[in-house]
Design a protein around this motif. Structure first.
Motif, short mmCIF file in Angstrom:
data_model
loop_
_atom_site.label_atom_id
_atom_site.label_comp_id
_atom_site.label_asym_id
_atom_site.label_seq_id
_atom_site.Cartn_x
_atom_site.Cartn_y
_atom_site.Cartn_z
N LEU A 50 50.81 1.62 -37.45
CA LEU A 50 49.63 0.46 -37.71
C LEU A 50 50.70 -0.56 -37.06
N ILE A 51 51.58 -1.92 -37.47
CA ILE A 51 52.09 -2.93 -36.80
C ILE A 51 52.04 -3.01 -34.90
N GLU A 52 52.00 -1.70 -34.90
CA GLU A 52 52.74 -1.83 -33.11
C GLU A 52 51.41 -1.41 -32.40
N GLU A 53 50.40 -0.70 -32.68
CA GLU A 53 49.11 -0.70 -32.77
C GLU A 53 47.68 -2.14 -32.42
N ALA A 54 48.47 -2.83 -34.02
CA ALA A 54 46.99 -3.83 -34.09
C ALA A 54 48.42 -4.76 -33.20
N GLY A 55 49.45 -5.61 -32.66
CA GLY A 55 49.97 -5.75 -31.83
C GLY A 55 49.55 -5.83 -30.49
N THR A 56 50.00 -4.45 -30.11
CA THR A 56 48.61 -4.59 -28.88
C THR A 56 47.42 -4.43 -28.75
N ILE A 57 45.98 -4.16 -29.52
CA ILE A 57 45.01 -4.17 -29.36
C ILE A 57 44.68 -5.84 -29.50
N HIS A 58 45.67 -6.85 -30.31
CA HIS A 58 45.57 -8.42 -30.17
C HIS A 58 45.99 -8.74 -29.32
N TYR A 59 46.66 -7.94 -28.87
CA TYR A 59 47.63 -8.44 -27.35
C TYR A 59 46.12 -8.68 -25.87
N CYS A 60 45.96 -7.50 -25.62
CA CYS A 60 44.62 -6.84 -25.17
C CYS A 60 43.90 -7.76 -25.32
N LEU A 61 42.80 -7.95 -26.54
CA LEU A 61 41.69 -8.84 -27.09
C LEU A 61 42.18 -10.16 -26.43
N ILE A 62 42.54 -10.40 -27.10
CA ILE A 62 42.48 -11.99 -27.27
C ILE A 62 44.03 -12.99 -26.55
N GLY A 63 44.75 -12.01 -27.41
CA GLY A 63 46.44 -12.53 -27.08
C GLY A 63 47.20 -13.29 -25.54
N CYS A 64 46.60 -12.14 -24.73
CA CYS A 64 47.91 -12.19 -23.40
C CYS A 64 47.38 -13.13 -23.17
N GLY A 65 48.09 -14.32 -22.63
CA GLY A 65 47.40 -15.68 -21.17
C GLY A 65 47.67 -14.75 -20.16
N ILE A 66 46.48 -14.42 -19.53
CA ILE A 66 46.52 -13.29 -17.95
C ILE A 66 46.53 -14.60 -17.18
N ASP A 67 46.06 -15.43 -17.38
CA ASP A 67 45.99 -16.52 -15.99
C ASP A 67 47.33 -16.92 -15.91
N PHE A 68 48.88 -17.19 -16.65
CA PHE A 68 49.71 -17.60 -16.86
C PHE A 68 51.09 -16.73 -15.43
N GLY A 69 50.69 -15.22 -15.82
CA GLY A 69 51.44 -14.84 -14.71
C GLY A 69 50.87 -14.84 -12.81
N ILE A 70 48.69 -14.47 -13.85
CA ILE A 70 48.37 -14.24 -12.06
C ILE A 70 48.48 -15.93 -11.21
N ASN A 71 48.25 -17.12 -12.32
CA ASN A 71 48.75 -18.32 -11.34
C ASN A 71 49.75 -17.69 -10.19
N ILE A 72 51.00 -17.73 -10.67
CA ILE A 72 51.87 -17.81 -10.70
C ILE A 72 52.12 -17.15 -9.16
N LEU A 73 51.83 -15.49 -9.83
CA LEU A 73 52.08 -15.05 -7.97
C LEU A 73 50.49 -15.58 -7.16
N SER A 74 49.72 -16.18 -7.57
CA SER A 74 49.07 -16.18 -6.23
C SER A 74 49.35 -17.26 -5.65
N ARG A 75 49.69 -17.78 -5.70
CA ARG A 75 51.31 -19.15 -5.01
C ARG A 75 51.83 -18.36 -3.62
#
Length: 361
Positions: free
Chosen positions: A66-91
């Motif tokens: 349950l903790i693992e599932e909750a963590g994955t859901i939270h990560y995808c829905l709001i937790g992950c700062g997607i822009d951080f890696g994208i900004n690096i790779l775009s350079r």
């Protein structure tokens, strides 16, 4: 609790950055992650990194379902700062010069998806935690449940990327050595980590301090001098270290002049365009998380007419998927399941940005 110079004590403490015992000064005491005691944080006198006197490792590869599932859901829905890696790779992206990517500790795999599905380049990720397996399925990317030292093939890459990983490893020198073995001679190694200076900057921000120090998860908080010393020991003279908020971003190469190809700044529209790509080409929690993030970006950009369209899409999703009832928000004893299956974690910020949208009508 920060220790004043007058109350500090000196001890010889093993510094994983220096890979040796160093005279160190007591800097702070932080709550122990598993009991009511404290862990002592020392400042290494040689590299100035922050290190723990007694390392306590929580471990997070095996979690209750349950903790693992909750963590994955939270990560995808709001937790992950997607822009951080994208900004690096775009350079690093060059349409005329295809580059293959290895990401060490790729998490769910958003950077891989950006590089392979959106930019049409080759990408491979390594992730031992189980949410890497979820990402491999949801994003259709190549994620191997392995550590870097478990890879037996001799393939080398144009880019080796590792974001917020090195602070978790016991031997940062060995980690970087293995990463460099996977790098082409004219390739670029990029790694990010919380910066030693960010601890001082956030002295009055307890929540941010907990994230930076992460007792039980982080082995150290490295200084710029510590990074330089590691690269020098590895024979790497071509590097640049940037500060980005609370992080160091280090670009390194075995060859001269390679780093001149790194763009000075990220493409301002790349993250936004990738979110729209995720909305239009994915389903499930990937689609839902991208939908919220894209709506938020539209509001922040002042694109209110387009934001209305995605506002309506989210309201429809909330009604269909969650059967949203405000009564649920006022339960006296909410269960964890209420916040992962019956209510999405982005609900509060969504209404915040919806309020901004409505105020501009």
């Amino acid at each position: 609790t920060f220790i004043s110079k007058e109350d500090s004590i000196e001890k010889n403490i093993f510094c994983p950055v220096c890979d040796s015992e160093q005279k160190s000064s007591l800097f702070a005491q932080v709550p122990h992650p598993s009991n009511s005691g404290f862990l002592s944080v020392f400042e290494c006198s040689f590299c100035m990194s922050y290190i723990y006197e007694d390392i306590f490792r929580v471990g997070y590869l095996e979690l209750p379902p349950l903790i693992e599932e909750a963590g994955t859901i939270h990560y995808c829905l709001i937790g992950c700062g997607i822009d951080f890696g994208i900004n690096i790779l775009s350079r690093l992206y060059d349409k005329e010069v295809p580059k293959n990517l290895l990401e060490v500790g790729c998490g769910f795999g958003y950077n891989l998806s950006y590089w392979e599905s959106f930019k049409k380049q080759e990408a491979t990720g390594l992730e031992k935690a189980k949410y890497g397996l979820h990402g491999r399925k949801e994003l259709n990317v190549n994620i191997l449940p392995k550590y870097l030292d478990e890879i037996k093939n001799k393939k080398v890459y144009d880019i080796v990327l590792s974001t917020e990983v090195i602070e978790h490893v016991e031997d940062p020198f060995l980690f970087l050595k293995q990463a460099l073995l996977a790098l082409k001679n004219n390739g670029i190694l990029v790694f990010t980590t919380p910066s030693r200076d960010s601890v001082i900057k956030n002295k009055n921000n307890p929540a941010m301090l907990r994230a930076i120090l992460s007792p039980g998860y982080h082995e150290f908080v490295i200084s710029k001098e510590g990074i330089k010393n590691l690269l020098k020991k590895l024979g790497i003279n071509n590097y640049k270290i940037e500060e980005d908020g609370n992080h160091f971003i280090t670009y390194a190469s075995k060859s001269k002049n390679v780093l001149t190809k790194v763009k000075h700044k990220a493409d301002a529209d790349e993250h936004h365009n990738y979110l729209k790509f995720l909305v239009e080409n994915n389903t499930g929690i990937v689609h839902e998380g991208a939908l919220y993030r894209y709506f938020k970006n539209l509001v922040n950009k002042g694109l209110y007419e387009e934001a209305k369209i995605y506002y309506a899409k989210i309201l429809k999703l909330l009604s269909q998927k969650y059967k949203l009832s405000l009564d649920l928000l006022y339960k006296s004893e909410p269960h964890l399941d209420d916040f992962v299956s019956r209510l999405p974690p982005y609900l509060g910020p969504f209404f915040y940005y919806a309020g901004i949208l409505h105020s501009h009508r």
